[in-house]
Design a protein around this motif. Structure first.
Motif, PDB file in Angstrom:
ATOM      1  N   LEU A   7      31.554  39.764  37.768  1.00 27.71           N
ATOM      2  CA  LEU A   7      32.809  39.075  37.448  1.00 27.71           C
ATOM      3  C   LEU A   7      33.534  39.758  36.300  1.00 27.71           C
ATOM      4  O   LEU A   7      34.745  40.037  36.387  1.00 27.71           O
ATOM      5  N   ALA A   8      32.814  40.045  35.217  1.00 27.16           N
ATOM      6  CA  ALA A   8      33.431  40.689  34.052  1.00 27.16           C
ATOM      7  C   ALA A   8      33.952  42.080  34.407  1.00 27.16           C
ATOM      8  O   ALA A   8      35.077  42.450  34.036  1.00 27.16           O
ATOM      9  N   MET A   9      33.142  42.845  35.132  1.00 20.16           N
ATOM     10  CA  MET A   9      33.547  44.201  35.497  1.00 20.16           C
ATOM     11  C   MET A   9      34.764  44.188  36.413  1.00 20.16           C
ATOM     12  O   MET A   9      35.701  44.978  36.246  1.00 20.16           O
ATOM     13  N   THR A  10      34.785  43.268  37.384  1.00 21.14           N
ATOM     14  CA  THR A  10      35.894  43.211  38.342  1.00 21.14           C
ATOM     15  C   THR A  10      37.196  42.822  37.661  1.00 21.14           C
ATOM     16  O   THR A  10      38.244  43.429  37.908  1.00 21.14           O
ATOM     17  N   VAL A  11      37.148  41.816  36.799  1.00 17.67           N
ATOM     18  CA  VAL A  11      38.367  41.358  36.127  1.00 17.67           C
ATOM     19  C   VAL A  11      38.963  42.464  35.263  1.00 17.67           C
ATOM     20  O   VAL A  11      40.164  42.756  35.319  1.00 17.67           O
ATOM     21  N   LEU A  12      38.127  43.127  34.466  1.00 17.49           N
ATOM     22  CA  LEU A  12      38.635  44.172  33.579  1.00 17.49           C
ATOM     23  C   LEU A  12      39.060  45.424  34.351  1.00 17.49           C
ATOM     24  O   LEU A  12      39.959  46.142  33.914  1.00 17.49           O
ATOM     25  N   SER A  13      38.429  45.672  35.497  1.00 20.50           N
ATOM     26  CA  SER A  13      38.765  46.866  36.269  1.00 20.50           C
ATOM     27  C   SER A  13      40.016  46.654  37.123  1.00 20.50           C
ATOM     28  O   SER A  13      40.801  47.585  37.322  1.00 20.50           O
ATOM     29  N   GLU A  14      40.206  45.433  37.623  1.00 21.25           N
ATOM     30  CA  GLU A  14      41.284  45.192  38.584  1.00 21.25           C
ATOM     31  C   GLU A  14      42.604  44.808  37.935  1.00 21.25           C
ATOM     32  O   GLU A  14      43.667  45.104  38.486  1.00 21.25           O
ATOM     33  N   ILE A  15      42.569  44.126  36.797  1.00 20.43           N
ATOM     34  CA  ILE A  15      43.823  43.784  36.117  1.00 20.43           C
ATOM     35  C   ILE A  15      44.464  45.073  35.602  1.00 20.43           C
ATOM     36  O   ILE A  15      43.860  45.830  34.854  1.00 20.43           O
ATOM     37  N   GLY A  16      45.682  45.311  36.016  1.00 19.12           N
ATOM     38  CA  GLY A  16      46.363  46.537  35.638  1.00 19.12           C
ATOM     39  C   GLY A  16      46.037  47.702  36.523  1.00 19.12           C
ATOM     40  O   GLY A  16      46.497  48.823  36.278  1.00 19.12           O
ATOM     41  N   ASP A  17      45.236  47.475  37.582  1.00 16.58           N
ATOM     42  CA  ASP A  17      44.909  48.531  38.528  1.00 16.58           C
ATOM     43  C   ASP A  17      46.075  48.735  39.497  1.00 16.58           C
ATOM     44  O   ASP A  17      46.993  47.918  39.598  1.00 16.58           O
ATOM     45  N   LYS A  18      46.009  49.846  40.239  1.00 12.64           N
ATOM     46  CA  LYS A  18      47.081  50.168  41.186  1.00 12.64           C
ATOM     47  C   LYS A  18      47.264  49.076  42.233  1.00 12.64           C
ATOM     48  O   LYS A  18      48.396  48.708  42.572  1.00 12.64           O
ATOM     49  N   THR A  19      46.160  48.537  42.745  1.00 14.54           N
ATOM     50  CA  THR A  19      46.260  47.483  43.758  1.00 14.54           C
ATOM     51  C   THR A  19      46.807  46.188  43.157  1.00 14.54           C
ATOM     52  O   THR A  19      47.440  45.403  43.855  1.00 14.54           O
ATOM     53  N   PHE A  20      46.560  45.950  41.870  1.00 11.91           N
ATOM     54  CA  PHE A  20      47.109  44.779  41.184  1.00 11.91           C
ATOM     55  C   PHE A  20      48.635  44.863  41.143  1.00 11.91           C
ATOM     56  O   PHE A  20      49.341  43.907  41.457  1.00 11.91           O
ATOM     57  N   PHE A  21      49.153  46.033  40.764  1.00  8.50           N
ATOM     58  CA  PHE A  21      50.595  46.225  40.722  1.00  8.50           C
ATOM     59  C   PHE A  21      51.207  46.149  42.117  1.00  8.50           C
ATOM     60  O   PHE A  21      52.305  45.609  42.297  1.00  8.50           O
ATOM     61  N   ALA A  22      50.504  46.695  43.103  1.00  2.00           N
ATOM     62  CA  ALA A  22      51.013  46.649  44.471  1.00  2.00           C
ATOM     63  C   ALA A  22      51.139  45.216  44.957  1.00  2.00           C
ATOM     64  O   ALA A  22      52.142  44.848  45.593  1.00  2.00           O
ATOM     65  N   ALA A  23      50.148  44.379  44.656  1.00  2.00           N
ATOM     66  CA  ALA A  23      50.206  42.969  45.051  1.00  2.00           C
ATOM     67  C   ALA A  23      51.365  42.252  44.360  1.00  2.00           C
ATOM     68  O   ALA A  23      52.061  41.432  44.978  1.00  2.00           O
ATOM     69  N   ALA A  24      51.568  42.572  43.083  1.00  2.00           N
ATOM     70  CA  ALA A  24      52.662  41.933  42.337  1.00  2.00           C
ATOM     71  C   ALA A  24      54.025  42.300  42.914  1.00  2.00           C
ATOM     72  O   ALA A  24      54.914  41.441  43.061  1.00  2.00           O
ATOM     73  N   ILE A  25      54.210  43.559  43.266  1.00  2.00           N
ATOM     74  CA  ILE A  25      55.499  44.014  43.801  1.00  2.00           C
ATOM     75  C   ILE A  25      55.719  43.487  45.214  1.00  2.00           C
ATOM     76  O   ILE A  25      56.826  43.037  45.568  1.00  2.00           O
ATOM     77  N   LEU A  26      54.679  43.514  46.039  1.00  3.45           N
ATOM     78  CA  LEU A  26      54.799  43.003  47.405  1.00  3.45           C
ATOM     79  C   LEU A  26      55.128  41.519  47.404  1.00  3.45           C
ATOM     80  O   LEU A  26      55.880  41.036  48.263  1.00  3.45           O
ATOM     81  N   ALA A  27      54.584  40.760  46.441  1.00  2.12           N
ATOM     82  CA  ALA A  27      54.832  39.319  46.376  1.00  2.12           C
ATOM     83  C   ALA A  27      56.279  39.003  46.032  1.00  2.12           C
ATOM     84  O   ALA A  27      56.764  37.911  46.325  1.00  2.12           O
ATOM     85  N   MET A  28      56.974  39.947  45.408  1.00  2.00           N
ATOM     86  CA  MET A  28      58.397  39.746  45.087  1.00  2.00           C
ATOM     87  C   MET A  28      59.279  39.962  46.306  1.00  2.00           C
ATOM     88  O   MET A  28      60.408  39.458  46.350  1.00  2.00           O
ATOM     89  N   ARG A  29      58.790  40.689  47.294  1.00  2.00           N
ATOM     90  CA  ARG A  29      59.612  41.084  48.436  1.00  2.00           C
ATOM     91  C   ARG A  29      59.260  40.353  49.725  1.00  2.00           C
ATOM     92  O   ARG A  29      60.037  40.362  50.677  1.00  2.00           O
TER      93      ARG A  29
END
Length: 248
Positions: free
Chosen positions: A13-35
């Motif tokens: 859990l700790a490794m996933t949260v710190l690795s995924e927040i700010g990751d490329k897939t995190f940004f992709a999800a944020a941008i896709l959710a706007m469109r």
């Protein structure tokens, strides 16, 4: 729940949260959710990450069966130290700007322009009527779902977090690693979809890189020390058995 499951869960859990927040897939999800509709983006990204987590854990679980557990443990320890130094290097050389967010947005814009071949004169009413006539299951196979799934899956394939999950599953309880990884992915993806670009732009990649680097180093030290402890305990048990045989 056994201690090994809890330990694997908390580490994953700790490794996933710190690795995924700010990751490329995190940004992709944020941008896709706007469109696109958020529920389709969230389901597509999250389904992809769950599949990736399970695949990674299966590979990590199978590794000790292919090579000796001793060597798989050494490889896992080296992976943790390597990823820790890599993350710290990225953190110290990060200028603090959200360069990766801009890069992901440009890639998605380029892909959108390349795929924009449909005629623009299709009315919104016709489009809505087509959606209503779809079977229930086909909604989960919509182009938006498939796009979110594929972008996330291929963006995560071979990523540092995937390799770290494989190493963690080889060293910890696989069930705990799966549960912790899925929960971490769900938290990060939900935050990206709900928060959108405004949340993504406020994330400090430098702090996240340094934090994940420290976490990987801690995991590496724990793995290294546990190996020494197990070796010492094995030596003491062997010495006790020899002493008992001599008394007999």
């Amino acid at each position: 729940m056994s201690l090994s499951v809890v330990q694997g869960f908390t580490k994953s859990l700790a490794m996933t949260v710190l690795s995924e927040i700010g990751d490329k897939t995190f940004f992709a999800a944020a941008i896709l959710a706007m469109r696109h509709p958020r529920r389709l983006v969230l389901s597509g990204c999250l389904s992809s990450l769950i599949v990736m987590t399970i695949l990674s854990v299966v590979v990590g679980w199978a590794a000790p069966n292919l090579i000796s557990r001793k060597w798989s443990h050494h490889v896992t320890t080296l992976l943790f130290f390597g990823f820790g130094l890599w993350s710290l290097w990225d953190g110290f050389h990060e200028d603090g700007d959200s360069d990766e967010l801009d890069e992901v947005e440009k890639e998605l814009d380029a892909e959108l322009k390349g795929n924009s071949t449909s005629p623009r004169d299709v009315s919104q009413a016709d489009d809505e009527s087509k959606k209503k006539r779809r079977p229930f299951l086909s909604k989960f196979l919509s182009p938006i779902f498939l796009k979110a799934f594929s972008i996330t899956f291929f963006g995560e394939w071979g990523d540092k977090s995937q390799l770290a999950t494989i190493g963690l599953a080889a060293d910890e309880n696989p069930l705990g690693v799966v549960l912790g990884g899925i929960l971490g992915q769900a938290l990060c993806t939900t935050a990206a979809v709900i928060g959108g670009k405004s949340l993504a732009s406020q994330i400090s990649e430098k702090i996240l890189a340094l934090s994940s680097g420290v976490l990987f180093i801690i995991f590496g030290l724990q793995s290294f020390l546990s190996n020494i402890w197990h070796s010492h305990r094995y030596a003491l048990n062997a010495a006790g058995i020899r002493a008992g045989m001599l008394k007999v």
